[in-house]
Design a protein around this motif. Sequence first.
Motif, PDB file in Angstrom:
ATOM      1  N   PRO A 114      11.332 -32.549  -4.615  1.00 47.29           N
ATOM      2  CA  PRO A 114      10.099 -33.329  -4.651  1.00 47.29           C
ATOM      3  C   PRO A 114      10.029 -34.337  -3.510  1.00 47.29           C
ATOM      4  N   GLU A 115       8.823 -34.845  -3.252  1.00 44.41           N
ATOM      5  CA  GLU A 115       8.640 -35.929  -2.293  1.00 44.41           C
ATOM      6  C   GLU A 115       9.045 -37.239  -2.964  1.00 44.41           C
ATOM      7  N   ARG A 116       9.991 -37.952  -2.386  1.00 43.07           N
ATOM      8  CA  ARG A 116      10.440 -39.219  -2.954  1.00 43.07           C
ATOM      9  C   ARG A 116       9.494 -40.324  -2.510  1.00 43.07           C
ATOM     10  N   LEU A 117       8.946 -41.060  -3.471  1.00 40.85           N
ATOM     11  CA  LEU A 117       7.973 -42.100  -3.168  1.00 40.85           C
ATOM     12  C   LEU A 117       8.579 -43.496  -3.245  1.00 40.85           C
ATOM     13  N   THR A 118       8.974 -43.930  -4.439  1.00 41.24           N
ATOM     14  CA  THR A 118       9.495 -45.289  -4.596  1.00 41.24           C
ATOM     15  C   THR A 118      10.652 -45.313  -5.587  1.00 41.24           C
ATOM     16  N   VAL A 119      11.477 -46.342  -5.452  1.00 38.39           N
ATOM     17  CA  VAL A 119      12.522 -46.663  -6.426  1.00 38.39           C
ATOM     18  C   VAL A 119      12.426 -48.160  -6.689  1.00 38.39           C
ATOM     19  N   ASP A 120      12.158 -48.540  -7.946  1.00 41.75           N
ATOM     20  CA  ASP A 120      11.969 -49.943  -8.303  1.00 41.75           C
ATOM     21  C   ASP A 120      12.826 -50.312  -9.507  1.00 41.75           C
ATOM     22  N   LEU A 142       8.316 -39.692  -7.998  1.00 37.59           N
ATOM     23  CA  LEU A 142       8.439 -38.498  -7.166  1.00 37.59           C
ATOM     24  C   LEU A 142       7.138 -37.706  -7.255  1.00 37.59           C
ATOM     25  N   TYR A 143       6.812 -36.960  -6.208  1.00 40.17           N
ATOM     26  CA  TYR A 143       5.603 -36.137  -6.236  1.00 40.17           C
ATOM     27  C   TYR A 143       5.968 -34.698  -5.946  1.00 40.17           C
ATOM     28  N   ASP A 144       5.523 -33.806  -6.844  1.00 33.74           N
ATOM     29  CA  ASP A 144       5.794 -32.379  -6.692  1.00 33.74           C
ATOM     30  C   ASP A 144       4.546 -31.710  -6.132  1.00 33.74           C
ATOM     31  N   TYR A 145       4.629 -31.282  -4.885  1.00 36.62           N
ATOM     32  CA  TYR A 145       3.491 -30.630  -4.234  1.00 36.62           C
ATOM     33  C   TYR A 145       3.293 -29.202  -4.703  1.00 36.62           C
ATOM     34  N   ARG A 146       4.238 -28.667  -5.443  1.00 35.39           N
ATOM     35  CA  ARG A 146       4.056 -27.292  -5.933  1.00 35.39           C
ATOM     36  C   ARG A 146       2.904 -27.216  -6.922  1.00 35.39           C
ATOM     37  N   HIS A 169      -0.927 -35.894 -13.932  1.00 31.80           N
ATOM     38  CA  HIS A 169      -1.765 -35.240 -12.939  1.00 31.80           C
ATOM     39  C   HIS A 169      -2.949 -36.153 -12.634  1.00 31.80           C
ATOM     40  N   GLY A 170      -3.428 -36.093 -11.397  1.00 31.60           N
ATOM     41  CA  GLY A 170      -4.571 -36.915 -11.009  1.00 31.60           C
ATOM     42  C   GLY A 170      -4.239 -38.368 -10.772  1.00 31.60           C
ATOM     43  N   VAL A 171      -2.959 -38.702 -10.716  1.00 31.87           N
ATOM     44  CA  VAL A 171      -2.515 -40.071 -10.429  1.00 31.87           C
ATOM     45  C   VAL A 171      -1.950 -40.075  -9.009  1.00 31.87           C
ATOM     46  N   GLN A 172      -2.498 -40.958  -8.172  1.00 26.83           N
ATOM     47  CA  GLN A 172      -2.136 -40.942  -6.760  1.00 26.83           C
ATOM     48  C   GLN A 172      -1.668 -42.326  -6.305  1.00 26.83           C
ATOM     49  N   PRO A 173      -0.362 -42.580  -6.361  1.00 26.57           N
ATOM     50  CA  PRO A 173       0.175 -43.858  -5.854  1.00 26.57           C
ATOM     51  C   PRO A 173       0.153 -43.889  -4.332  1.00 26.57           C
ATOM     52  N   PRO A 174       0.451 -45.039  -3.715  1.00 25.52           N
ATOM     53  CA  PRO A 174       0.483 -45.121  -2.244  1.00 25.52           C
ATOM     54  C   PRO A 174       1.403 -44.070  -1.639  1.00 25.52           C
ATOM     55  N   LEU A 175       1.067 -43.687  -0.421  1.00 21.25           N
ATOM     56  CA  LEU A 175       1.776 -42.604   0.248  1.00 21.25           C
ATOM     57  C   LEU A 175       3.061 -43.082   0.918  1.00 21.25           C
ATOM     58  N   SER A 176       3.971 -42.156   1.116  1.00 15.86           N
ATOM     59  CA  SER A 176       5.228 -42.458   1.811  1.00 15.86           C
ATOM     60  C   SER A 176       5.042 -42.283   3.314  1.00 15.86           C
TER      61      SER A 176
END
Length: 272
Positions: A114-120, A142-146, A169-176
């Motif tokens: 997956p695409e790693r976005l944030t760790v908090d 994490l974001y799964d583009y599949r 689904h349909g939730v879009q946090p800030p991009l990496s």
Amino acid sequence: MRKIVHRHLGKVVAGAAIAVAGTAVMIGITLPGTAGADDTGTGKAAAGQSAAQAGQGQDGAVAPGVVEQAPAAEGDKGKGRDPLTDDEIQRVEQIAVNRQMLNATEDVEGERGPERLTVDLADPKADELDDPDAPRRAVVTLYDYRDDTLVTKTVDLDTGKVDATGTQHGVQPPLSSAEYAEAASLLIADPLGADLKADYKDATDKELTDPNQLLLTGAVYRAVPGGQPAVLDQCGEHRCVRLFPKVKNGPWIDARSFVIDLSARKVAKLGS
């Protein structure tokens, strides 16, 4: 005096407002390197002698070797509500993305995992608010583009286990930063990127061929009914971005009319 060039995309801008808006959505994580060990000749000789002695029985025969599994290194650890250390961030990412998830997901480039976005650092539970020894937990997004899924995992830093997993689904946090770079690559390679490349050449007298030539920020784009070309109607379910590119040591380039659908790997122009 800063030069503002009115060409191609409409303008190359020095917009402070774009700088502020773009920077607000930009998040970066730096992971630590590894340190080497100091081996001396004396130490190697002593280690070799000890190993030889340990490997022989009383009759001089060499005993069979035994390979033991090394324990997972935890590295530098924080306490209480201290910010996550670099070692903790690296560790929870490894725990969150297990082999099954690695093989079943894709990142923004279509690679495995997956695409790693944030760790908090996770908020404590209600009954742990006054407990100084409450477990430290981290939330990994994490974001799964599949299949365009946002995955959230909560990892207990003490036990090294995943406490909870959520999918949306349909939730879009800030991009990496990796997603900004991939969006710029798609735009540069697309015929619609011709004006961006022309503006870059006007500003630098050089050809634009790689996203690393730009400083990149941007924002998630969501479809508005009837407000964009049909190719972008799934933005919001798909991961889409509008870029705010800046020439390194130079002006901003106004590329706000372009939207890059990272999920479908397509580029479209608003108002066209």
